[in-house]
Design an enzyme around this catalytic site. Sequence first.
Site, mmCIF file in Angstrom:
data_model
loop_
_atom_site.group_PDB
_atom_site.id
_atom_site.type_symbol
_atom_site.label_atom_id
_atom_site.label_comp_id
_atom_site.label_asym_id
_atom_site.label_seq_id
_atom_site.Cartn_x
_atom_site.Cartn_y
_atom_site.Cartn_z
ATOM 1 N N LYS A 86 5.861 28.711 -40.734
ATOM 2 C CA LYS A 86 5.918 27.577 -39.866
ATOM 3 C C LYS A 86 7.208 27.993 -38.823
ATOM 4 O O LYS A 86 7.229 27.786 -37.612
ATOM 5 C CB LYS A 86 6.128 26.189 -40.318
ATOM 6 C CG LYS A 86 6.023 25.093 -39.231
ATOM 7 C CD LYS A 86 6.114 23.877 -40.045
ATOM 8 C CE LYS A 86 6.288 22.788 -39.291
ATOM 9 N NZ LYS A 86 6.223 21.197 -39.983
ATOM 10 N N GLY A 317 4.864 61.446 -30.647
ATOM 11 C CA GLY A 317 5.911 62.518 -29.694
ATOM 12 C C GLY A 317 6.437 63.529 -30.732
ATOM 13 O O GLY A 317 7.502 64.029 -30.153
#
Lengths: 390, 390
Positions: A86, A317
Amino acid sequence: MTIEVDYRFPAGVDAQKQAKIIAVGQTAGTWNARFTDREATLKSHLGEVISVENDEVTGQSIATIRFPEKNVENDISSLVTMIFGKYSMAGAAKVVAVRLPKEYGLQPQFGITGIREKLGVFDRPLIMAIFKPALGLSAQDHGGIFKEVAFAGLDIIKDDEILGDLDVAPTLERLKACRPIIDAVKQKTGRTVLYAVNVTGSADKLLDKARLLVREGANALLVNVLSYGFSVLQALAADAEINVPIFTHPAFAGAMCAAPNYGMAYSVVLGTLMAYGGADAVLYPAHYGSLPFDKLEEARIRDILRDRNVFPVPSAGIHPGIVPKAVSDYGQDVILNAGTGIMDHPDGPASGVKAFFAALERFNKGESFDLENLPDGVLRKAVEKWGNGN
Amino acid sequence: MTIEVDYRFPAGVDAQKQAKIIAVGQTAGTWNARFTDREATLKSHLGEVISVENDEVTGQSIATIRFPEKNVENDISSLVTMIFGKYSMAGAAKVVAVRLPKEYGLQPQFGITGIREKLGVFDRPLIMAIFKPALGLSAQDHGGIFKEVAFAGLDIIKDDEILGDLDVAPTLERLKACRPIIDAVKQKTGRTVLYAVNVTGSADKLLDKARLLVREGANALLVNVLSYGFSVLQALAADAEINVPIFTHPAFAGAMCAAPNYGMAYSVVLGTLMAYGGADAVLYPAHYGSLPFDKLEEARIRDILRDRNVFPVPSAGIHPGIVPKAVSDYGQDVILNAGTGIMDHPDGPASGVKAFFAALERFNKGESFDLENLPDGVLRKAVEKWGNGN
C-alpha cells in the site's frame, strides 16, 4: 532474525513521520481498546523505525525500518507486499536497500558453482548469446543459428525475452530443433552448451511447460520474473522436477526501478529480490551497454548476487570490444551476454563467438584493444563495427 | 485485430526516434542479409508507429504504437514484456494507455452482474469491509469481527492484503472461523455475505491453496496481483475449480505507476491489465481517500473496468461520510470498501456497517450530511469522527 529496509525520501518530505506510517501501516496497523487483550501479539507484529538520516547536501532522507520476519511467508511476494504494498501509493519514496536474513527465501539451486560444474569451465567468464532477430524466425532457424554458435565454442544461449510460445516458433519446437545440437557438441567436443528456453504462460501452464521442457531435454530456463511474478520464480526454483539453472530476465524492471524517487532501486529488484527468490543467474543492464544504467548500481547488483553464489549477467549492448572493461569490473565470475554483439558479427554468429574468446585471450595477455594494434581477424572486425568501449 | 499502446515522453525527448526504437526493438528487432528469405515473416511481427503528437504547452509527446497480436500469448504477462519489457529501462517514458481487442485475455467470470447475482443485491452500491487490525488477530478474532459486521448487513469482507498465511492466523483457520457465520446469516436472513480470503504463496502452492479454500467454502478470493504476478491471476481466473469472484488488490501498484515520467499509468495497471487479466472486482485508491490519487485517473479506471463488467472498488480512507461523493461519482455500480471506516466506528464495527447503510438512505432522500442537520445515531457518530468529505 529481522528484515531491514531503507526507504529514501526526496527533500521536503517529513521522513520521521513517514517512517512511522510505514512501521505501523505496513504491519499491524492501529487498534483500539477492543483489542487490549491482544495487545502483546499485535505489538510483536509492528515494524520499528531504526534510524532516519538526513543528507544535508541533497536534502534527501533515508529511513531504516525493521520488520518482524513472522509477518511474511519467507518469500519475495509477501515481502514486497509488506515493505511496499500500500505504501508504494502514498507519495514519493524509493526502497533503496533490503537486508534479509541469510536463510530467508531460496538459495540458488546451481548458481555460479553449479553452472560452472555443468559446463566444466572454472577459470574464465562464460560467453552467452541471444537468438536474434528476436521474433519471426522458425524453430528450424533457431536450430541453424544454434549449430553455428554452439560449435564455435559458446557456453550458453537464450531466447529473446520477447519470444514466447508463439505460432511462428513454438517453445517445444525450438527446443527440439536445438537439443540434438547440444548432444552433438557433447559427443564431438565433450563440451556442454546450455540453452535457456523462455518459459511463459499462465502460472499453472508455465509450470507444467517448464517440467515438460526439462523432460524433453531443456538444460536451462529463462523467466521474465517481473512480468510473470516472483511467486512463479519461486515455484520453478523449488520444483524437484525442474532441476536446471534458472536465468532471470529484467524485462519490466525499469517500470519499477527507473524513476529517481519512486519504486525500488535496481539493486533491490535485480539484486536482492532475485538472489533470494531462487534465480541461478540474473540478467541486468551493463553500465557501458546500450541502456542507461548507473555504474554504482551495477556494482551493487554484482556484489549482492555473488554474495549468494548467483551468477551476474551484465547485458544489453555487450560486444567483444567491452571485454577489457567487463573483466576489469567483474573478474572471472561473470557471464557476458551478447545479442547482436554476437549474431550480427560481420562474418556471422560463429565469428561473433570466436571474437569473444579472442578478446578474452588478448585481455589476459595484457594486449591493447586499440584498432591500430589489433591484428586482422574476428576480434578486429568486431571492434571495427562496435568499438572497444572507449 | 491489433494492440495499440500510447507512450508519453517528457519534454526534450525525441519521441519520433523513441517510437521507432519501440516499434522495432520490442518486436522482431533488426536483421541482416542472412535472413532475406524470412523477410516477409519478420516484417509481419514488427510494431508500427501510428502517430507522434507533441503538446506545445507541456512539451510532452505521446507516441502511439500498434503491435501485432500474434507477438503475444493472449495474456497480460507476455503483453507487458512486449510493450514495456526491455524498453522500460531505456529512459523516461510512461505507458499511459493500452487498447486491446475485446476478445483479448480473459473476461471476468462474475464481474458486476455475477457478484450482484450472488448477493441478490441489484439496486445499490455494495458495502465492503476489511478486517482490522491488519495483522496480529487470531482466526477466532476474525470470526468474532465477521459475526458483528455480517449480521449488521455487510455485503463483503476481505482480509487485509498484508495478512498472508501466517502462524498467528492461518488462512484456512480464518476461513473456518468465518464460514459458519456465512451459513448462519444465510439461514437467518437469506442474505449472502462474501469473504474474500487473501490467497498467497509460491505460484503452485497458491493455486492449490485457492482450490482448497474454495472446497472448504471460501466464496471469494483476494489476490495481490502485482506482488504475485499477472500469470497467477490468469491461472486463478481460468481454473474450473476456482468458481468464486476474484478481488484484486493494488499493493505495489505505486512502484510502477506513481512516478510522473516512468512506468505505467494507474489506469493501465489497475484498469486495463486487471480488466483483461481476469479480475472480477478491482481495488484502487479513491481520490478523496487517504492516498494521493488523481481524480481523472480514478474516473478512467472506473470506466475501463465497467466497460468489461468488472466491479470498481475505490478504497483507502473510505468512511460513511464520503457516500454522497462516491455515489455522485459512481452511481450504483460500485463497491465501497472501508477498513477503519467500519472497524473503528465509535460504537464498533456493526455500527460502522449500519452507518454506511444510513448514509446511502440519507443520500437517496437528498438530505444533508452537514453535522448540524444529522440526527443522533451511527451515521452522525461516523461523520463526527471522519467528517463528510468536505
